[in-house]
Scaffold this active site. Structure first.
Site, PDB file in Angstrom:
ATOM      1  N   GLY A   1     -16.402 -15.223 -17.136  1.00 58.26           N
ATOM      2  CA  GLY A   1     -16.470 -13.802 -17.449  1.00 58.26           C
ATOM      3  C   GLY A   1     -17.762 -13.402 -18.128  1.00 58.26           C
TER       4      GLY A   1
ATOM      5  N   HIS B   1     -14.006 -11.554 -14.519  1.00 56.49           N
ATOM      6  CA  HIS B   1     -13.949 -10.259 -15.189  1.00 56.49           C
ATOM      7  C   HIS B   1     -15.233  -9.914 -15.945  1.00 56.49           C
ATOM      8  CE1 HIS B   1     -13.303 -12.351 -19.063  1.00 56.49           C
ATOM      9  NE2 HIS B   1     -12.524 -13.162 -18.364  1.00 56.49           N
ATOM     10  N   ASP B   2     -15.599  -8.643 -15.856  1.00 52.14           N
ATOM     11  CA  ASP B   2     -16.716  -8.059 -16.607  1.00 52.14           C
ATOM     12  C   ASP B   2     -18.071  -8.620 -16.218  1.00 52.14           C
ATOM     13  OD1 ASP B   2     -14.970  -6.442 -18.499  1.00 52.14           O
ATOM     14  OD2 ASP B   2     -14.282  -8.463 -18.977  1.00 52.14           O
TER      15      ASP B   2
END
Length: 262
Positions: free
Chosen positions: A138, A120-121
């Site tokens: 992440g 994520h991200d």
């Protein structure tokens, strides 16, 4: 549109008429896929995922699934993938989190080999090569023209600069500056990524300045602040051809909060 009869494509998904979807693949309702993209068999594409043109997804990849963050509460965060990327078998690309940018982003012309995980991200630029089994935690940021060796792990919030080369089975726990080749355990800067720079048509003069930058950072005995000042003083030393490379390095160093690989 060539959709295999065993594939399941939600009626709300937005697929260009030229998109191909292989056997037993699943496309969710919030997915958008642009022209020329090929989705192989047994691929799952879900979440709020937007995919550009002429990408290829090989079998058994999971694209746009919920992130692996325990704080995730089902928010409609996104995954955005650009154009002409190749994603090989068993890769996992997750959506973002509201605790950060809310978006995981992949640029253009990236070569992502089997078993890679992009959490994520994470933001990945253009023209990068990720060998088999590369794993991003992440919030990682990767520039352009980066090569990462197989089975490497990149910790959360690390930054990898343009044209860097990371060796096999690396444990990346500090930022990797642009142009550098790093490897070993513990990870260390070994040299300038000369082979990569030559392949990208860097002139001998530009490579010469990048070599000087490497020496100032890693061989001079300077503190980081002293090295940054010395790198700044290199401007115009080759007629200005490498001034953009100097800017690239100084901008990267100024933004580093985790320290750089030594």
């Amino acid at each position: 549109m060539a959709i295999h009869p065993t594939a399941i494509v939600d009626p709300a998904a937005e697929l260009d008429s030229s998109v191909e979807v292989g056997a037993y693949s699943l496309i969710g309702p919030h997915v958008k896929i642009a022209a020329g993209t090929k989705v192989g068999p047994h691929v799952v594409i879900e979440g709020h995922t937007t995919i550009g043109r002429d990408n290829t997804f090989f079998q058994f990849s999971s694209i746009g699934a919920a992130n692996q963050d325990k704080k995730y509460g089902g928010e409609p965060t996104t995954l955005v993938i650009g154009d002409r990327n190749t994603v090989r078998e068993f890769c996992t690309l997750n959506i973002g989190t509201v605790q950060d940018r809310g978006e995981t982003r992949i640029g253009d012309d990236n070569w992502i080999m089997a078993y890679c995980h992009i959490a994520h991200d994470t933001v990945i630029g253009n023209q990068n090569t990720l060998a088999n089994g590369v794993t991003f935690a992440g919030h990682v940021t990767v520039g352009d023209w980066v090569t990462i060796g197989g089975l490497s792990g990149i910790l959360q919030r690390m930054r990898i600069g343009d044209h860097a080369m990371i060796g096999f089975q690396a444990h990346v726990a500090h930022d990797v500056p642009p142009f550098m080749t790093v490897d070993g355990n513990p990870l260390a800067a070994r040299a300038v990524n000369v082979v990569g720079l030559k392949r990208r048509d860097f002139s001998a003069e530009r490579i010469g300045v990048v070599r000087q930058i490497y020496k100032l950072l890693y061989r001079s005995g300077y503190t980081l602040d002293e090295a940054r000042a010395a790198i700044e003083a290199l401007r115009g030393s080759d007629g200005g051809a490498a001034d953009g490379d100097i800017d690239n390095m100084l901008t990267f160093l100024a933004a580093s909060t985790r320290g750089i690989v030594r």
